[in-house]
Motif scaffolding. Structure first.
Motif, PDB file in Angstrom:
ATOM      1  N   TYR A 114      70.091 -62.143 -21.388  1.00  0.00           N
ATOM      2  CA  TYR A 114      70.807 -61.426 -21.643  1.00  0.00           C
ATOM      3  C   TYR A 114      70.888 -60.752 -21.536  1.00  0.00           C
ATOM      4  O   TYR A 114      71.426 -59.490 -21.619  1.00  0.00           O
ATOM      5  CB  TYR A 114      71.278 -62.159 -23.074  1.00  0.00           C
ATOM      6  CG  TYR A 114      71.702 -63.401 -23.380  1.00  0.00           C
ATOM      7  CD1 TYR A 114      73.408 -63.651 -23.309  1.00  0.00           C
ATOM      8  CD2 TYR A 114      70.940 -65.193 -23.935  1.00  0.00           C
ATOM      9  CE1 TYR A 114      73.578 -65.506 -22.841  1.00  0.00           C
ATOM     10  CE2 TYR A 114      71.463 -66.008 -24.066  1.00  0.00           C
ATOM     11  CZ  TYR A 114      73.448 -66.252 -22.901  1.00  0.00           C
ATOM     12  OH  TYR A 114      73.598 -66.920 -23.642  1.00  0.00           O
ATOM     13  N   TYR A 115      69.357 -59.930 -21.841  1.00  0.00           N
ATOM     14  CA  TYR A 115      69.487 -58.433 -21.222  1.00  0.00           C
ATOM     15  C   TYR A 115      69.928 -58.375 -19.709  1.00  0.00           C
ATOM     16  O   TYR A 115      70.317 -56.866 -19.656  1.00  0.00           O
ATOM     17  CB  TYR A 115      68.316 -57.805 -21.623  1.00  0.00           C
ATOM     18  CG  TYR A 115      67.511 -57.515 -23.600  1.00  0.00           C
ATOM     19  CD1 TYR A 115      68.711 -57.332 -23.963  1.00  0.00           C
ATOM     20  CD2 TYR A 115      66.530 -58.036 -23.535  1.00  0.00           C
ATOM     21  CE1 TYR A 115      68.880 -57.509 -25.170  1.00  0.00           C
ATOM     22  CE2 TYR A 115      66.078 -57.769 -24.626  1.00  0.00           C
ATOM     23  CZ  TYR A 115      67.097 -57.998 -25.596  1.00  0.00           C
ATOM     24  OH  TYR A 115      65.983 -58.109 -26.731  1.00  0.00           O
ATOM     25  N   ARG A 116      69.670 -58.737 -18.759  1.00  0.00           N
ATOM     26  CA  ARG A 116      70.143 -58.223 -17.602  1.00  0.00           C
ATOM     27  C   ARG A 116      71.577 -58.337 -17.021  1.00  0.00           C
ATOM     28  O   ARG A 116      72.146 -57.547 -16.615  1.00  0.00           O
ATOM     29  CB  ARG A 116      69.464 -59.282 -16.902  1.00  0.00           C
ATOM     30  CG  ARG A 116      67.816 -59.095 -16.318  1.00  0.00           C
ATOM     31  CD  ARG A 116      66.970 -59.655 -15.295  1.00  0.00           C
ATOM     32  NE  ARG A 116      66.117 -59.496 -15.141  1.00  0.00           N
ATOM     33  CZ  ARG A 116      65.139 -60.336 -15.311  1.00  0.00           C
ATOM     34  NH1 ARG A 116      64.911 -61.682 -15.488  1.00  0.00           N
ATOM     35  NH2 ARG A 116      63.527 -60.156 -15.093  1.00  0.00           N
ATOM     36  N   LEU A 117      72.097 -59.568 -18.411  1.00  0.00           N
ATOM     37  CA  LEU A 117      73.177 -59.685 -18.034  1.00  0.00           C
ATOM     38  C   LEU A 117      73.906 -58.470 -19.070  1.00  0.00           C
ATOM     39  O   LEU A 117      74.870 -58.219 -18.817  1.00  0.00           O
ATOM     40  CB  LEU A 117      74.391 -61.115 -19.421  1.00  0.00           C
ATOM     41  CG  LEU A 117      75.165 -60.913 -19.092  1.00  0.00           C
ATOM     42  CD1 LEU A 117      75.811 -61.406 -17.545  1.00  0.00           C
ATOM     43  CD2 LEU A 117      75.720 -62.617 -20.259  1.00  0.00           C
ATOM     44  N   GLN A 118      73.309 -57.608 -19.862  1.00  0.00           N
ATOM     45  CA  GLN A 118      73.962 -56.212 -20.524  1.00  0.00           C
ATOM     46  C   GLN A 118      74.324 -55.408 -19.040  1.00  0.00           C
ATOM     47  O   GLN A 118      75.016 -54.476 -19.232  1.00  0.00           O
ATOM     48  CB  GLN A 118      73.520 -56.467 -22.174  1.00  0.00           C
ATOM     49  CG  GLN A 118      73.497 -54.680 -22.590  1.00  0.00           C
ATOM     50  CD  GLN A 118      75.149 -54.839 -22.580  1.00  0.00           C
ATOM     51  OE1 GLN A 118      75.091 -56.039 -23.252  1.00  0.00           O
ATOM     52  NE2 GLN A 118      75.181 -54.269 -22.657  1.00  0.00           N
ATOM     53  N   LYS A 119      73.000 -55.372 -18.558  1.00  0.00           N
ATOM     54  CA  LYS A 119      72.390 -54.078 -17.987  1.00  0.00           C
ATOM     55  C   LYS A 119      73.721 -54.448 -16.948  1.00  0.00           C
ATOM     56  O   LYS A 119      74.413 -53.737 -16.238  1.00  0.00           O
ATOM     57  CB  LYS A 119      71.090 -54.892 -17.255  1.00  0.00           C
ATOM     58  CG  LYS A 119      71.208 -53.528 -16.022  1.00  0.00           C
ATOM     59  CD  LYS A 119      68.763 -53.024 -15.029  1.00  0.00           C
ATOM     60  CE  LYS A 119      69.103 -52.627 -14.636  1.00  0.00           C
ATOM     61  NZ  LYS A 119      69.364 -53.292 -13.019  1.00  0.00           N
ATOM     62  N   ALA A 120      74.484 -55.758 -15.997  1.00  0.00           N
ATOM     63  CA  ALA A 120      75.063 -56.327 -15.318  1.00  0.00           C
ATOM     64  C   ALA A 120      76.060 -55.647 -15.898  1.00  0.00           C
ATOM     65  O   ALA A 120      77.636 -55.044 -15.325  1.00  0.00           O
ATOM     66  CB  ALA A 120      75.180 -57.348 -15.213  1.00  0.00           C
ATOM     67  N   ILE A 121      76.725 -56.059 -17.406  1.00  0.00           N
ATOM     68  CA  ILE A 121      78.158 -55.681 -17.684  1.00  0.00           C
ATOM     69  C   ILE A 121      78.588 -53.718 -17.465  1.00  0.00           C
ATOM     70  O   ILE A 121      79.277 -54.008 -17.549  1.00  0.00           O
ATOM     71  CB  ILE A 121      78.068 -56.520 -19.243  1.00  0.00           C
ATOM     72  CG1 ILE A 121      78.386 -57.443 -18.615  1.00  0.00           C
ATOM     73  CG2 ILE A 121      79.533 -55.810 -19.931  1.00  0.00           C
ATOM     74  CD1 ILE A 121      78.377 -58.071 -20.548  1.00  0.00           C
ATOM     75  N   GLY A 122      77.219 -53.451 -17.674  1.00  0.00           N
ATOM     76  CA  GLY A 122      77.280 -51.703 -17.720  1.00  0.00           C
ATOM     77  C   GLY A 122      78.110 -51.432 -18.970  1.00  0.00           C
ATOM     78  O   GLY A 122      77.794 -51.693 -19.763  1.00  0.00           O
TER      79      GLY A 122
END
Length: 185
Positions: free
Chosen positions: A144-152
């Motif tokens: 989920y943190y990587r998803l957050q990073k991808a969302i920007g």
């Protein structure tokens, strides 16, 4: 080294919370009183109040988020629903109600996904990562943190700090240091 990384993560996270002041909340409450029949203004003000209170007065944040969600549903504002549920999730986690927190965050993410508004789910995605971090489910927290990073967006910067904190918990100091340094750049 581990102590430095822990303190750095704490300081970076603390900077977010310290930016809130009583004058802002007083101003928002005044704006809320003046926005009698302006539902969109009321909804946005309630969301801002929920966001401001989420760390320091979680019960009030839940109250404002619930009112914002009800109003967003009434006026059919998906963005309002997503944001209200995201900040409600943060506040519920602070109170210690992780099941309801996760439910709110997942509902927010679902609304965002169904309406192609993933960037709006920033708070929810971060909250889900935080919940899994608290539950010591590090692979899910990292997801989920990587998803957050991808969302920007603004949350993308903090995602690197969150990723560093997961690696720190996993005692993977090289990765923790790498992501902490990335967050500072």
């Amino acid at each position: 080294m581990k102590t430095f990384i822990t303190i750095s993560c704490f300081v970076l996270s603390w900077r977010i919370g310290c930016s809130q002041s009583h004058s802002i909340t007083d101003s928002l409450k005044r704006e809320l009183r003046l926005a009698n029949n302006e539902d969109t203004i009321r909804m946005n003000t309630l969301i801002r109040l929920a966001n401001l209170y989420r760390t320091f007065n979680s019960d009030s944040a839940v109250h404002y988020a619930e009112k914002a969600f009800a109003l967003a549903t009434k006026i059919n504002s998906q963005k309002g629903q997503i944001n209200a549920l995201g900040f409600q999730s943060f506040a519920l986690a602070n109170i210690g109600d992780l099941p309801k927190s996760l439910e709110s965050a997942l509902m927010s993410l679902q609304i965002a996904t169904n309406n192609h508004l993933e960037k709006e789910a920033s708070a929810a995605v971060t909250s889900i990562g935080n919940i899994y971090l608290q539950l010591e489910d590090y692979p899910k927290a990292l997801f989920y943190y990587r998803l957050q990073k991808a969302i920007g967006g603004p949350g993308g910067v903090y995602a690197k700090t969150h990723i560093a904190s997961v690696y720190l918990k996993m005692n993977n100091l090289d990765s923790a240091s790498y992501y902490l340094n990335q967050s500072l750049n």
